[in-house]
Design an enzyme around this catalytic site. Structure first.
Site, PDB file in Angstrom:
ATOM      1  N   CYS A  43     -12.107   0.797  -3.529  1.00  0.00           N
ATOM      2  CA  CYS A  43     -10.900   1.279  -4.218  1.00  0.00           C
ATOM      3  C   CYS A  43     -10.974   2.768  -4.492  1.00  0.00           C
ATOM      4  O   CYS A  43     -10.059   3.517  -4.158  1.00  0.00           O
ATOM      5  CB  CYS A  43     -10.703   0.516  -5.525  1.00  0.00           C
ATOM      6  N   CYS A  48      -7.646   2.409  -2.409  1.00  0.00           N
ATOM      7  CA  CYS A  48      -6.472   2.647  -3.264  1.00  0.00           C
ATOM      8  C   CYS A  48      -6.306   4.097  -3.700  1.00  0.00           C
ATOM      9  O   CYS A  48      -5.213   4.665  -3.580  1.00  0.00           O
ATOM     10  CB  CYS A  48      -6.569   1.808  -4.533  1.00  0.00           C
ATOM     11  N   LYS A  51      -5.912   6.749  -0.785  1.00  0.00           N
ATOM     12  CA  LYS A  51      -4.634   6.391  -0.137  1.00  0.00           C
ATOM     13  C   LYS A  51      -3.445   6.858  -0.968  1.00  0.00           C
ATOM     14  O   LYS A  51      -2.529   7.500  -0.474  1.00  0.00           O
ATOM     15  CB  LYS A  51      -4.610   4.868   0.073  1.00  0.00           C
ATOM     16  N   TYR A 177      -0.777  -4.529   4.883  1.00  0.00           N
ATOM     17  CA  TYR A 177      -0.795  -3.515   3.828  1.00  0.00           C
ATOM     18  C   TYR A 177      -1.194  -2.142   4.382  1.00  0.00           C
ATOM     19  O   TYR A 177      -0.504  -1.148   4.192  1.00  0.00           O
ATOM     20  CB  TYR A 177      -1.860  -3.865   2.786  1.00  0.00           C
ATOM     21  N   GLU A 181       1.105   1.313   5.072  1.00  0.00           N
ATOM     22  CA  GLU A 181       0.826   2.464   4.196  1.00  0.00           C
ATOM     23  C   GLU A 181       0.491   3.704   5.031  1.00  0.00           C
ATOM     24  O   GLU A 181       0.977   4.807   4.757  1.00  0.00           O
ATOM     25  CB  GLU A 181      -0.309   2.123   3.221  1.00  0.00           C
ATOM     26  N   HIS A 435      20.449   2.156 -18.146  1.00  0.00           N
ATOM     27  CA  HIS A 435      21.402   2.749 -17.221  1.00  0.00           C
ATOM     28  C   HIS A 435      21.307   4.263 -17.239  1.00  0.00           C
ATOM     29  O   HIS A 435      21.146   4.837 -18.316  1.00  0.00           O
ATOM     30  CB  HIS A 435      22.819   2.331 -17.631  1.00  0.00           C
ATOM     31  N   GLU A 440      17.700  -1.732 -13.413  1.00  0.00           N
ATOM     32  CA  GLU A 440      18.640  -2.555 -14.173  1.00  0.00           C
ATOM     33  C   GLU A 440      19.252  -3.660 -13.306  1.00  0.00           C
ATOM     34  O   GLU A 440      19.724  -4.672 -13.831  1.00  0.00           O
ATOM     35  CB  GLU A 440      19.738  -1.707 -14.825  1.00  0.00           C
TER      36      GLU A 440
HETATM   37  P1  NDP Z   1      -3.644  -7.561   6.303  1.00  0.00           P
HETATM   38  O1  NDP Z   1      -4.253  -8.905   6.355  1.00  0.00           O
HETATM   39  O2  NDP Z   1      -2.708  -7.211   5.230  1.00  0.00           O
HETATM   40  O3  NDP Z   1      -2.892  -7.293   7.690  1.00  0.00           O
HETATM   41  C1  NDP Z   1      -3.566  -7.362   8.905  1.00  0.00           C
HETATM   42  C2  NDP Z   1      -2.598  -7.035  10.020  1.00  0.00           C
HETATM   43  O4  NDP Z   1      -3.326  -6.943  11.238  1.00  0.00           O
HETATM   44  C3  NDP Z   1      -1.530  -8.097  10.223  1.00  0.00           C
HETATM   45  O5  NDP Z   1      -0.337  -7.457  10.610  1.00  0.00           O
HETATM   46  C4  NDP Z   1      -2.120  -8.936  11.356  1.00  0.00           C
HETATM   47  O6  NDP Z   1      -1.146  -9.548  12.155  1.00  0.00           O
HETATM   48  C5  NDP Z   1      -2.803  -7.886  12.171  1.00  0.00           C
HETATM   49  N1  NDP Z   1      -3.905  -8.366  12.979  1.00  0.00           N
HETATM   50  C6  NDP Z   1      -4.959  -9.101  12.581  1.00  0.00           C
HETATM   51  N2  NDP Z   1      -5.794  -9.329  13.610  1.00  0.00           N
HETATM   52  C7  NDP Z   1      -5.254  -8.721  14.680  1.00  0.00           C
HETATM   53  C8  NDP Z   1      -5.630  -8.604  16.043  1.00  0.00           C
HETATM   54  N3  NDP Z   1      -6.755  -9.159  16.488  1.00  0.00           N
HETATM   55  N4  NDP Z   1      -4.821  -7.917  16.882  1.00  0.00           N
HETATM   56  C9  NDP Z   1      -3.678  -7.368  16.426  1.00  0.00           C
HETATM   57  N5  NDP Z   1      -3.266  -7.436  15.148  1.00  0.00           N
HETATM   58  C10 NDP Z   1      -4.048  -8.096  14.289  1.00  0.00           C
HETATM   59  O7  NDP Z   1      -4.877  -6.564   6.364  1.00  0.00           O
HETATM   60  P2  NDP Z   1      -5.029  -5.014   6.063  1.00  0.00           P
HETATM   61  O8  NDP Z   1      -6.149  -4.580   6.947  1.00  0.00           O
HETATM   62  O9  NDP Z   1      -3.734  -4.297   6.161  1.00  0.00           O
HETATM   63  O10 NDP Z   1      -5.490  -5.001   4.555  1.00  0.00           O
HETATM   64  C11 NDP Z   1      -6.584  -5.814   4.139  1.00  0.00           C
HETATM   65  C12 NDP Z   1      -6.425  -6.280   2.714  1.00  0.00           C
HETATM   66  O11 NDP Z   1      -6.718  -5.208   1.843  1.00  0.00           O
HETATM   67  C13 NDP Z   1      -5.013  -6.729   2.328  1.00  0.00           C
HETATM   68  O12 NDP Z   1      -4.750  -8.048   2.682  1.00  0.00           O
HETATM   69  C14 NDP Z   1      -5.012  -6.512   0.850  1.00  0.00           C
HETATM   70  O13 NDP Z   1      -5.555  -7.620   0.215  1.00  0.00           O
HETATM   71  C15 NDP Z   1      -5.937  -5.326   0.673  1.00  0.00           C
HETATM   72  N6  NDP Z   1      -5.154  -4.088   0.492  1.00  0.00           N
HETATM   73  C16 NDP Z   1      -4.331  -3.978  -0.598  1.00  0.00           C
HETATM   74  C17 NDP Z   1      -3.577  -2.828  -0.767  1.00  0.00           C
HETATM   75  C18 NDP Z   1      -2.652  -2.754  -1.945  1.00  0.00           C
HETATM   76  O14 NDP Z   1      -2.796  -3.545  -2.856  1.00  0.00           O
HETATM   77  N7  NDP Z   1      -1.694  -1.816  -1.947  1.00  0.00           N
HETATM   78  C19 NDP Z   1      -3.631  -1.727   0.164  1.00  0.00           C
HETATM   79  C20 NDP Z   1      -4.508  -1.947   1.277  1.00  0.00           C
HETATM   80  C21 NDP Z   1      -5.242  -3.086   1.425  1.00  0.00           C
HETATM   81  P3  NDP Z   1      -0.515 -10.973  11.779  1.00  0.00           P
HETATM   82  O15 NDP Z   1       0.432 -10.714  10.673  1.00  0.00           O
HETATM   83  O16 NDP Z   1       0.153 -11.351  13.065  1.00  0.00           O
HETATM   84  O17 NDP Z   1      -1.647 -11.858  11.411  1.00  0.00           O
END
Ligand code: NDP
Length: 459
Positions: A43, A48, A51, A177, A181, A435, A440
């Site tokens: 984080c 976090c 980012k 996520y 971002e 407002h 709201e």
């Molecule tokens: P996510 O699980 O959110 O998303 C992963 C993405 O990668 C999905 O779109 C998935 O597709 C795709 N994907 C997975 N495997 C493959 C592959 N082999 N080939 C192509 N595409 C693939 O993971 P992130 O890495 O974005 O983030 C990890 C975690 O970190 C989040 O789930 C969250 O818990 C945490 N996080 C939280 C944040 C916040 O609170 N603001 C910010 C950043 C991270 P599909 O949908 O088709 O499975």
């Protein structure tokens, strides 16, 4: 004399590990924590915090563009990516210092190095063994990379947060996520971004209206989203990277960011040898008190793969310390945890998606609004804000709030209290709005969306 060197030994000084160790230290426990990287964890050092600083920095482009509609002339505005990264790194150094001080103040012993559980109640760090009554695993997660040829040419969020220069063209693989971002950060900094996603919209797991709204907003802001594609391979040709998809697409880029999920960091910790159960993804299996299958070994945060969010890891860590050192068994409630995605525009939600609510409750009432925020009547920006409430029809409790639009994360925190308290739609309606705000609208929605599961009455 106590037969253990420490009451608590924590492996991993990220959000969960530091929160638990500090709290235990202030309760008078003898605590050690080990870390093989910088104190602060994902984080603070690789997630976090950096980012969000890059989001602030790059979002200023929108403010500068919007200023014109309000009478400003802003000439010669230019962005220096290197200056932003350097400023962000100075802030991380400052935070790193604060974390060290906080541990010192709580009388927590910090050991530099990788910890490994070598026997019951025994951790080894840098060749030295320490015994502890309780061992807490808080080792977080790491980026998962797809297994395709040439993936070694791709970067992960770790490197993307620290690029010395802004790549001109970026391909982002994954629409979760992290993908959305960074799409915001890179486009607003001036790069051309192509996202390759496997589904038809970004943010799997979020409400379908949120997914559609954000996908549309990202496209309006110039992010080229290639939907329903799968990665074939990545090749380097000189300075240029070529990304091939199984559908025959070819995308050239100066950087390829794989944002394809995260794995729990549990390898090489000696856990399986000790009998701690891991699931297929390597996540540590724990109960609601964060207890593993082995007496005296506990785990919190991303390494348990419950909800990979900093505040959740902190709550889990502190609850564990209440249980262990206060004789106050404290389970963690993972229901109705609000979360936000710092895309541009941002997303925030608490509670259930419409789909999940229909599965759980059967009949639900849905209220949706989409509008142009007042600011953009003058800025001229083509951006719509979307808000949605999902209500259990029987109890009339609001079971889901969703938003895509400016300030969504700031707005959702307050709504999360209402949802956690079980507020009804009538109570939302009885709340007076502030407002003029976008927020709201959450207390002004009256028109139910026609229910797709109900048949039209016969003419
Ligand atoms: P996510 O699980 O959110 O998303 C992963 C993405 O990668 C999905 O779109 C998935 O597709 C795709 N994907 C997975 N495997 C493959 C592959 N082999 N080939 C192509 N595409 C693939 O993971 P992130 O890495 O974005 O983030 C990890 C975690 O970190 C989040 O789930 C969250 O818990 C945490 N996080 C939280 C944040 C916040 O609170 N603001 C910010 C950043 C991270 P599909 O949908 O088709 O499975």
């Amino acid at each position: 004399m106590d037969r253990f060197d420490f009451d608590l030994f924590t492996i991993g000084a990220g959000s969960g590990g530091v929160a638990a160790s500090r709290r235990a230290g202030t309760y008078g426990a003898r605590v050690a924590i080990c870390e093989d990287s910088r104190v602060g964890g994902t984080c603070v050092m690789r997630g976090c915090v950096p980012k969000k600083l890059l989001v602030y920095g790059t979002h200023l482009r929108d403010e500068i563009e919007d200023a014109k509609g309000f009478g400003w002339t802003v000439e010669g505005a230019k962005h220096d990516w290197g200056a932003l990264v350097a400023a962000k790194n100075r802030e991380l150094d400052r935070l790193g210092g604060i974390y060290l001080r906080l541990l010192r103040d709580a009388k927590v012993t910090l050991l530099e190095g990788r910890g490994r559980v070598v026997a019951p109640h025994t951790v080894e760090v840098g060749g030295k063994r320490y015994t502890a009554r309780h061992i807490l695993i808080a080792t977080g997660g790491r980026p998962a990379l797809p297994e395709v040829p040439g993936v070694e040419h791709a970067i992960t969020s770790n490197e993307a947060l620290d690029l010395p220069a802004l790549p001109r063209r970026v391909v982002i693989v994954g629409g979760g996520y992290i993908g959305v971002e960074f799409a915001g950060i890179f486009t607003r900094a001036g790069a051309r971004v192509t996202m390759l996603i496997r589904g038809d919209t970004v943010l799997r797991g979020f409400d379908d209206d949120v997914r559609a709204a954000l996908t549309s907003e990202l496209r309006k802001r110039g992010v080229e989203i290639q939907a329903d594609v799968e990665l074939q391979d990545i090749e380097r040709r000189g300075e240029t990277l070529s990304v091939m998809t199984k559908m025959g697409g070819l995308y050239e880029a100066d950087a390829v960011l794989c944002a394809t999920g995260r794995w729990p960091n549990t390898r090489g910790l000696g856990l399986e040898e000790l009998g701690v159960a891991l699931d297929a993804r390597g996540a540590i299996a724990v109960d609601e008190y964060s207890r593993t299958a082995v007496e005296g070994v506990y785990a919190v945060g991303d390494c348990t793969d419950r909800l990979a969010l900093t505040p959740v890891a902190i709550v889990e860590g502190r609850a564990l310390v209440e249980t262990l050192f206060r004789d106050n068994p404290t389970p963690v409630d993972h229901q109705n945890v609000p979360s936000a995605v710092f895309s541009q525009p941002p997303v925030a939600a608490v509670g259930l998606t419409e789909r999940a609510a229909r599965q759980r409750f059967g009949a639900v009432d849905v209220y949706v609004t989409s509008f142009r925020a007042m600011k953009h009547t003058l800025s001229g920006r083509d951006e719509r804000t979307m808000m949605k409430l999902v209500v259990d029809r029987d109890s009339q409790r609001v079971v889901g709030c969703h938003m895509v639009g400016a300030d969504a994360p700031e707005i959702m925190q307050g709504l999360a209290i209402a949802v956690k308290c079980g507020a009804t739609k009538a109570q939302f309606d009885a709340t007076v709005g502030i407002h003029p705000t976008a927020a709201e609208e959450f207390v002004l929605m009256r028109e139910k969306r026609p229910d797709p599961t109900e048949r039209e009455p016969a003419a």
